[in-house]
Design a protein around this motif. Structure first.
Motif, PDB file in Angstrom:
ATOM      1  N   SER A  41      -0.115  15.483  -4.441  1.00  0.00           N
ATOM      2  CA  SER A  41       1.071  16.381  -3.832  1.00  0.00           C
ATOM      3  C   SER A  41       2.450  15.986  -4.170  1.00  0.00           C
ATOM      4  O   SER A  41       2.769  14.577  -3.674  1.00  0.00           O
ATOM      5  CB  SER A  41       0.791  16.522  -2.133  1.00  0.00           C
ATOM      6  OG  SER A  41       2.245  16.906  -1.842  1.00  0.00           O
ATOM      7  N   PRO A  42       3.330  16.570  -4.866  1.00  0.00           N
ATOM      8  CA  PRO A  42       4.588  16.014  -5.248  1.00  0.00           C
ATOM      9  C   PRO A  42       5.226  15.478  -4.028  1.00  0.00           C
ATOM     10  O   PRO A  42       6.051  14.596  -3.975  1.00  0.00           O
ATOM     11  CB  PRO A  42       5.290  17.250  -5.991  1.00  0.00           C
ATOM     12  CG  PRO A  42       3.925  17.806  -6.479  1.00  0.00           C
ATOM     13  CD  PRO A  42       2.792  17.717  -5.539  1.00  0.00           C
ATOM     14  N   ALA A  43       5.380  16.314  -2.809  1.00  0.00           N
ATOM     15  CA  ALA A  43       5.880  15.770  -1.755  1.00  0.00           C
ATOM     16  C   ALA A  43       5.497  14.602  -1.174  1.00  0.00           C
ATOM     17  O   ALA A  43       6.135  13.698  -0.766  1.00  0.00           O
ATOM     18  CB  ALA A  43       5.697  16.919  -0.568  1.00  0.00           C
ATOM     19  N   LEU A  44       4.126  14.181  -1.308  1.00  0.00           N
ATOM     20  CA  LEU A  44       3.711  13.044  -0.750  1.00  0.00           C
ATOM     21  C   LEU A  44       3.763  11.902  -2.026  1.00  0.00           C
ATOM     22  O   LEU A  44       3.959  10.761  -1.590  1.00  0.00           O
ATOM     23  CB  LEU A  44       2.107  13.073  -0.538  1.00  0.00           C
ATOM     24  CG  LEU A  44       1.874  14.024   0.640  1.00  0.00           C
ATOM     25  CD1 LEU A  44       0.397  13.976   0.712  1.00  0.00           C
ATOM     26  CD2 LEU A  44       2.564  13.771   1.740  1.00  0.00           C
TER      27      LEU A  44
ATOM     28  N   GLU B 164       0.704  -1.261   0.106  1.00  0.00           N
ATOM     29  CA  GLU B 164       0.068  -0.139  -0.004  1.00  0.00           C
ATOM     30  C   GLU B 164       0.995   1.351  -0.058  1.00  0.00           C
ATOM     31  O   GLU B 164       1.626   1.644   1.138  1.00  0.00           O
ATOM     32  CB  GLU B 164      -0.761  -0.093   1.104  1.00  0.00           C
ATOM     33  CG  GLU B 164      -1.883   1.116   1.396  1.00  0.00           C
ATOM     34  CD  GLU B 164      -2.840   1.070   2.493  1.00  0.00           C
ATOM     35  OE1 GLU B 164      -2.325   0.080   3.554  1.00  0.00           O
ATOM     36  OE2 GLU B 164      -3.720   1.551   2.385  1.00  0.00           O
ATOM     37  N   ALA B 165       1.036   1.979  -1.010  1.00  0.00           N
ATOM     38  CA  ALA B 165       1.816   2.893  -1.195  1.00  0.00           C
ATOM     39  C   ALA B 165       1.876   4.137  -0.377  1.00  0.00           C
ATOM     40  O   ALA B 165       2.692   4.832  -0.062  1.00  0.00           O
ATOM     41  CB  ALA B 165       1.863   3.433  -2.755  1.00  0.00           C
TER      42      ALA B 165
ATOM     43  N   ILE C 240       6.532  11.533  -3.446  1.00  0.00           N
ATOM     44  CA  ILE C 240       8.039  11.359  -3.109  1.00  0.00           C
ATOM     45  C   ILE C 240       7.893   9.898  -2.031  1.00  0.00           C
ATOM     46  O   ILE C 240       8.463   8.945  -2.239  1.00  0.00           O
ATOM     47  CB  ILE C 240       8.687  12.464  -2.689  1.00  0.00           C
ATOM     48  CG1 ILE C 240       9.024  13.349  -3.699  1.00  0.00           C
ATOM     49  CG2 ILE C 240      10.243  11.748  -1.967  1.00  0.00           C
ATOM     50  CD1 ILE C 240       9.761  14.380  -3.231  1.00  0.00           C
ATOM     51  N   GLU C 241       7.095  10.211  -1.263  1.00  0.00           N
ATOM     52  CA  GLU C 241       6.900   9.049   0.152  1.00  0.00           C
ATOM     53  C   GLU C 241       6.100   7.814  -0.517  1.00  0.00           C
ATOM     54  O   GLU C 241       6.619   6.889  -0.128  1.00  0.00           O
ATOM     55  CB  GLU C 241       5.769   9.708   1.232  1.00  0.00           C
ATOM     56  CG  GLU C 241       6.467  10.967   1.942  1.00  0.00           C
ATOM     57  CD  GLU C 241       5.754  11.093   3.165  1.00  0.00           C
ATOM     58  OE1 GLU C 241       5.163  10.342   3.903  1.00  0.00           O
ATOM     59  OE2 GLU C 241       5.650  12.472   3.255  1.00  0.00           O
ATOM     60  N   GLU C 242       5.576   7.807  -1.584  1.00  0.00           N
ATOM     61  CA  GLU C 242       4.974   6.864  -1.977  1.00  0.00           C
ATOM     62  C   GLU C 242       5.921   6.004  -3.033  1.00  0.00           C
ATOM     63  O   GLU C 242       5.988   5.007  -3.062  1.00  0.00           O
ATOM     64  CB  GLU C 242       3.777   7.164  -2.986  1.00  0.00           C
ATOM     65  CG  GLU C 242       2.415   7.710  -2.210  1.00  0.00           C
ATOM     66  CD  GLU C 242       1.206   7.377  -3.078  1.00  0.00           C
ATOM     67  OE1 GLU C 242       0.194   6.721  -2.547  1.00  0.00           O
ATOM     68  OE2 GLU C 242       0.835   7.881  -4.247  1.00  0.00           O
ATOM     69  N   VAL C 243       6.777   6.883  -3.742  1.00  0.00           N
ATOM     70  CA  VAL C 243       7.734   6.391  -4.491  1.00  0.00           C
ATOM     71  C   VAL C 243       8.862   5.492  -3.590  1.00  0.00           C
ATOM     72  O   VAL C 243       9.214   4.425  -3.807  1.00  0.00           O
ATOM     73  CB  VAL C 243       8.654   7.230  -5.174  1.00  0.00           C
ATOM     74  CG1 VAL C 243       9.863   6.764  -5.870  1.00  0.00           C
ATOM     75  CG2 VAL C 243       7.817   7.736  -6.232  1.00  0.00           C
ATOM     76  N   ARG C 244       9.070   6.119  -2.255  1.00  0.00           N
ATOM     77  CA  ARG C 244       9.991   5.177  -1.206  1.00  0.00           C
ATOM     78  C   ARG C 244       9.482   4.123  -0.768  1.00  0.00           C
ATOM     79  O   ARG C 244       9.934   3.031  -0.715  1.00  0.00           O
ATOM     80  CB  ARG C 244      10.178   6.187  -0.230  1.00  0.00           C
ATOM     81  CG  ARG C 244      11.147   7.451  -0.646  1.00  0.00           C
ATOM     82  CD  ARG C 244      12.409   6.585  -0.962  1.00  0.00           C
ATOM     83  NE  ARG C 244      13.428   7.749  -1.202  1.00  0.00           N
ATOM     84  CZ  ARG C 244      14.715   7.960  -1.731  1.00  0.00           C
ATOM     85  NH1 ARG C 244      14.986   6.603  -2.415  1.00  0.00           N
ATOM     86  NH2 ARG C 244      15.670   8.954  -2.014  1.00  0.00           N
TER      87      ARG C 244
END
Length: 361
Positions: free
Chosen positions: A196-199, A140-141, A201-205
């Motif tokens: 949100s581009p910032a979030l 779950e990203a 990033i968290e999904e990519v991680r």
């Protein structure tokens, strides 16, 4: 409230899968297979030669992704080490999409299943619970992200709209009630974190971590791939911060309550016409209140999106003498966008330009 699952390996009985395959065996055809392989759906991905495909196919991870942002993020992380497929086909609105028996079979054969979560994919728990693939890694990203409830974005809007009138407050209270009424589509949660581009990033991680869990021998490559794409997302985040600071106004009217995370990240106020479901149509009273708000606040642009009807946005725009424009929630690409080589980054930049234009009118 967060309603998340840890990245999991599932290996439960396959009775549900078997039943679905039996039911789907008659009358099915190729058009029912809702998949879009990376090599055919993404114009920016160069196709490997036939020889290379034969020699490397067995070594690649087979990855299924729920809808477009998950596909886009996963293919960047997986790179040449993965065959990434998209379950929801181009041009299809994903909120109410359900997998076909063929889709379930693909998941059953996959190494990884990547989905957004936060209630976006209502089908995923049933499919995973019925899966007999004990080696499947499902992630779950959005895990670990502060997920908003369907009404929290309106509460946030109150905090940021210092110039709001009492009537504006009333409108938001009504929206909050509407959010509770319609948020059952996502279990009361707002799943649109990828906007949100910032979030993102968290999904990519989170996706990177799933690849590493499944294929630790290539951990360095997955990290390198993720780092490269995150560098692009960080540039995008900076562009949004710079581009949306100092605008003449901070409120924007959208047809679909999809931009709460984007609004929260960049200090804006989303005024949605409908709730979390893009198919939800407002009542006559809700329409009247949005029209009243738009007139009082001199709104000149009403935003709609690409995968659902624009008739509500057009009706409100006609009533107040405003224009309509696209604000794309990136829930899926159209065939035209695919043909034009559009992707997450390019469409988000188009969203930024659209917001800048509307907020500086």
């Amino acid at each position: 409230m967060k309603n998340r699952r840890d990245p999991i390996k599932v290996g439960i009985g396959a009775s549900f899968l078997s039943l679905m395959l039996i039911l789907g065996g008659c009358g099915s055809n190729a058009s029912e297979v809702a998949t879009a392989p990376a090599s055919t759906t993404d114009p920016n991905t160069q196709a490997a030669s036939t020889t290379e495909a034969v020699t490397t196919q067995a070594e690649k991870l087979k990855v299924e992704t729920s809808f477009y942002p998950m596909y886009e993020f996963a293919r960047h992380v997986g790179g040449d080490l993965a065959d990434v497929e998209l379950l929801v086909p181009a041009g299809t609105e994903p909120h109410d999409w359900e997998p076909t028996p063929q889709d379930i079979a693909k998941i059953e054969e996959a190494d990884l299943l990547i989905y957004n979560g936060a209630g976006m994919e209502s089908w995923v728990d049933q499919v995973l619970d019925a899966s007999a693939n004990g080696d499947l890694v499902a992630v779950e990203a959005s895990q670990g992200i502060d997920i908003m409830e369907g009404s929290e974005e309106e509460e946030h809007d109150h905090e940021h709209d210092e110039a709001a009138t009492e009537e504006h407050d009333h409108d938001h209270e009504h929206e909050e009630e509407a959010g509770h009424a319609h948020s059952h589509d996502h279990g009361g949660l707002d799943p649109h974190v990828w906007l949100s581009p910032a979030l993102a990033i968290e999904e990519v991680r989170s996706i990177e971590a799933a690849f590493v869990e499944k294929d630790p021998a290539h951990a360095d490559q997955y990290k390198s791939n993720a780092d490269a794409y995150i560098a692009e997302l960080e540039k995008l985040d900076t562009e949004f911060k710079d581009g949306l600071s100092g605008t003449k106004r901070t409120d924007f009217v959208t047809q679909h309550t999809a931009f709460g995370y984007l609004a929260r990240e960049y200090g804006l106020t989303q005024v949605p016409i409908a709730g979390l479901s893009p198919e939800q149509e407002p009542s006559a009273q809700e329409m009247a209140e949005i029209v009243e708000f738009a007139k009082e606040h001199d709104v000149k642009t009403i935003f709609f999106e690409t995968l659902v009807s624009s008739k509500v946005a057009e009706a409100i725009a006609s009533e107040i003498g405003a224009k309509t424009a696209v604000l794309n929630p990136l829930e899926g690409l159209t065939d035209e966008e695919i043909a034009a080589g559009e992707d997450y980054l390019s469409i988000m930049r188009a969203n930024l330009k659209a917001l800048q234009a509307a907020l500086n009118e």
